[in-house]
Design an enzyme around this catalytic site. Structure first.
Site, PDB file in Angstrom:
ATOM      1  N   SER A  10       0.978 -21.310 -22.445  1.00 22.04           N
ATOM      2  CA  SER A  10       1.969 -21.363 -23.516  1.00 22.04           C
ATOM      3  C   SER A  10       2.590 -19.981 -23.672  1.00 22.04           C
ATOM      4  CB  SER A  10       1.300 -21.757 -24.829  1.00 22.04           C
ATOM      5  OG  SER A  10       2.161 -21.396 -25.906  1.00 22.04           O
ATOM      6  N   MET A  70       8.057 -28.778 -32.207  1.00 19.81           N
ATOM      7  CA  MET A  70       7.461 -28.853 -33.545  1.00 19.81           C
ATOM      8  C   MET A  70       8.602 -28.650 -34.537  1.00 19.81           C
ATOM      9  SD  MET A  70       4.117 -26.662 -32.496  1.00 19.81           S
ATOM     10  CE  MET A  70       4.952 -26.068 -31.032  1.00 19.81           C
ATOM     11  N   GLY A 146      -3.777 -18.389 -31.017  1.00 25.47           N
ATOM     12  CA  GLY A 146      -4.967 -17.617 -31.359  1.00 25.47           C
ATOM     13  C   GLY A 146      -5.856 -18.214 -32.429  1.00 25.47           C
TER      14      GLY A 146
HETATM   15  C1  DX5 Z   1       0.375 -23.987 -31.500  1.00 23.37           C
HETATM   16  C2  DX5 Z   1       1.023 -24.224 -30.148  1.00 23.37           C
HETATM   17  C3  DX5 Z   1       0.132 -23.913 -29.007  1.00 23.37           C
HETATM   18  C4  DX5 Z   1      -0.340 -22.484 -28.995  1.00 23.37           C
HETATM   19  C5  DX5 Z   1      -1.658 -22.418 -28.302  1.00 23.37           C
HETATM   20  O1  DX5 Z   1       1.175 -24.492 -32.481  1.00 23.37           O
HETATM   21  O2  DX5 Z   1       1.457 -25.562 -30.023  1.00 23.37           O
HETATM   22  O3  DX5 Z   1       0.734 -24.264 -27.766  1.00 23.37           O
HETATM   23  O4  DX5 Z   1       0.533 -21.636 -28.353  1.00 23.37           O
HETATM   24  O5  DX5 Z   1      -2.103 -21.104 -28.359  1.00 23.37           O
HETATM   25  P1  DX5 Z   1      -3.631 -20.709 -28.175  1.00 23.37           P
HETATM   26  O6  DX5 Z   1      -3.997 -21.111 -26.771  1.00 23.37           O
HETATM   27  O7  DX5 Z   1      -3.624 -19.245 -28.395  1.00 23.37           O
HETATM   28  O8  DX5 Z   1      -4.400 -21.486 -29.186  1.00 23.37           O
HETATM   29 ZN    ZN Z   2       2.166 -26.365 -27.974  1.00 22.39          ZN
END
Ligand code: DX5
Ligand code: ZN
Length: 215
Positions: A10, A70, A146
């Protein structure tokens, strides 16, 4: 991890001033897909990128662009994300216009994804199983990278795996949020096909080692 499990870094955790180079770097380090988190400051309490950024990143790689919207509403923007070069477009099942969103993504010839927040029961997704290509299970509350993996979502992943297998359709099961080398194992054991990872891939400088640790 199963051999065929895919890793989708991501770019939310990448250096936003050098996104093109960051994408090339994770491609070189073995990324399977690129996960693009689009946030509107309304559906989630954070704002990230829009279609113009995705369009400008498109020439940097041929990897599959996995757009996670989102945003609420999503329908007015699906055409723009499709034309910007997204390969899959995932909208949230918590929105009002689920059928409209599915139809629009299909209309533009992209893979249709639906995502569920941690508080949304998996049963909400069952009426759509014949119409989608990908399910994205959120294992954190969306908005920020995170965060800690919410283990109670493992039952949901398992239940959806069983439902997918019963359909006989090729629906990919993707897990997003809090993936580390430990939680990756749990998600894959529960049936995940694709792991989204932000922090775990982009921490430090050695993206290849980070991805190998996940594998
Ligand atoms: C959160 C995002 C994720 C996020 C994951 O709203 O949809 O894709 O970037 O990040 P980590 O791997 O850091 O949890
Ligand atoms: Zn995501």
């Amino acid at each position: 991890m199963k051999k065929q499990t895919k890793i989708a870094p991501s770019i939310l955790s990448a250096d936003f001033s050098r996104l093109g180079e960051e994408i090339k770097a994770v491609e070189k380090a073995g990324a399977d897909w690129i996960h693009l988190d689009v946030m509107d400051g309304h559906f989630v309490p954070n704002i990230t990128i829009g279609p113009d950024v995705i369009k400008s990143l498109r020439p940097y790689t041929k990897l599959f662009f996995d757009a996670h919207l989102m945003i609420q509403p999503a329908s007015p923007y699906i055409e723009a994300f499709a034309k910007a070069g997204a390969d899959s477009i995932t909208t949230h099942i918590e929105l009002d216009e689920v059928n409209k969103n599915i139809e629009l993504v299909k209309k533009y010839g992209k893979k249709v994804g639906l995502s569920l927040n941690p508080d949304t029961p998996y049963e909400h997704l069952l009426p759509y199983l014949d119409d989608i290509d990908l399910i994205l299970v959120m294992t954190v509350h969306p908005g920020f990278g995170g965060q800690k993996f919410i283990e109670s979502q493992l039952d949901k992943i398992q239940a959806l795996r069983q439902k997918i297998d019963k359909t006989g359709r090729d629906i990919l099961l993707e897990v997003d949020g809090g993936i580390t080398s430990e939680t990756a194992q749990l998600a894959v054991a529960a049936g995940a096909d694709i792991l989204v990872a932000g922090t775990a891939v982009f921490k430090g400088k050695d993206y290849k080692k980070n991805m190998n640790d996940l594998r």
